[in-house]
Design a protein around this motif. Sequence first.
Motif, PDB file in Angstrom:
ATOM      1  N   GLU A 105       0.793  -1.224   0.002  1.00 52.91           N
ATOM      2  CA  GLU A 105      -0.001  -0.094  -0.221  1.00 52.91           C
ATOM      3  C   GLU A 105       0.972   1.239   0.012  1.00 52.91           C
ATOM      4  O   GLU A 105       0.680   2.218  -0.606  1.00 52.91           O
ATOM      5  N   ASP A 108       2.462   1.650  -3.488  1.00 56.66           N
ATOM      6  CA  ASP A 108       1.397   1.913  -4.505  1.00 56.66           C
ATOM      7  C   ASP A 108       0.928   3.654  -4.442  1.00 56.66           C
ATOM      8  O   ASP A 108       0.881   4.286  -5.337  1.00 56.66           O
ATOM      9  N   GLN A 133       2.385  -9.820   6.374  1.00 54.00           N
ATOM     10  CA  GLN A 133       1.663  -8.688   6.150  1.00 54.00           C
ATOM     11  C   GLN A 133       2.423  -7.453   6.586  1.00 54.00           C
ATOM     12  O   GLN A 133       2.887  -6.569   6.133  1.00 54.00           O
ATOM     13  N   LYS A 172      -8.615   1.887  -3.478  1.00 56.19           N
ATOM     14  CA  LYS A 172     -10.054   1.015  -3.502  1.00 56.19           C
ATOM     15  C   LYS A 172     -10.007  -0.119  -2.721  1.00 56.19           C
ATOM     16  O   LYS A 172     -11.095  -0.588  -2.247  1.00 56.19           O
ATOM     17  N   THR A 173      -8.731  -0.842  -2.221  1.00 56.39           N
ATOM     18  CA  THR A 173      -8.792  -2.018  -1.587  1.00 56.39           C
ATOM     19  C   THR A 173      -9.323  -1.839  -0.139  1.00 56.39           C
ATOM     20  O   THR A 173     -10.132  -2.715   0.253  1.00 56.39           O
ATOM     21  N   ARG A 174      -9.027  -0.646   0.206  1.00 54.81           N
ATOM     22  CA  ARG A 174      -9.519  -0.377   1.749  1.00 54.81           C
ATOM     23  C   ARG A 174     -11.057   0.068   1.538  1.00 54.81           C
ATOM     24  O   ARG A 174     -12.028  -0.526   2.429  1.00 54.81           O
ATOM     25  N   GLN A 176     -13.254  -1.075  -0.732  1.00 55.15           N
ATOM     26  CA  GLN A 176     -14.042  -2.086  -1.162  1.00 55.15           C
ATOM     27  C   GLN A 176     -14.072  -2.966  -0.159  1.00 55.15           C
ATOM     28  O   GLN A 176     -15.328  -3.858   0.153  1.00 55.15           O
ATOM     29  N   LYS A 177     -13.137  -3.197   0.747  1.00 58.25           N
ATOM     30  CA  LYS A 177     -13.024  -4.103   1.955  1.00 58.25           C
ATOM     31  C   LYS A 177     -14.208  -3.535   3.108  1.00 58.25           C
ATOM     32  O   LYS A 177     -15.089  -4.373   3.625  1.00 58.25           O
TER      33      LYS A 177
END
Length: 199
Positions: A105, A108, A133, A172-174, A176-177
Amino acid sequence: MHAEAAGRCLKKKPRPALDVHTADKPRCSLLAYFYNLLAGLNVQPALATGRRAAKPPRMAHLTKNPADKERFICVYPVYINSKKTLAEGRRIPADKAVENPSCAEIRDVLTAAGMNVYMENKMHPREWNRDVQFKGRIRVQLKQEDGSLCLDSFATRKDVMFYVAEKIPKLKTRTQKSGGGESSTLQGDGGKKTKKKKK
């Protein structure tokens, strides 16, 4: 008899005092042995000369060029993790930090901002969790070869950390989760059927 012995003691000349503070004369016989040994090896001992051995310069392996990868700053995920304490390695206030960020993250976000970054498989010394992680660190280039900043908005490591902590929750990953979790809970509530009691 006693008078003759006393007279002999009085006639003895006092011994000359040793100048122990000179650089050429060692202070004891053991030091004299080592001094002679080193003199035969053409080595000048630091104790005899009164000088300390010169320390090697710090960070001698690094170059002076800020554009080299060895000069890039390090950013660990623990620096901006709101779940960590200051003693555990967090470097920004908890209210501005983000929950459990990952190296991917951070990479990115900084890549999207136009920064030159790369990831290393390193672990922060205060990180007790050895999960995948929490592994890794990001190296970020702040200055160009001539010493000027790559981006004016990133002058220090703190600027990078605050920016990353602000942008990661908007990924987006955060989102969407969090959105998927809300929809699943809504579906779970809607799937339950309440039985009416017969009167």
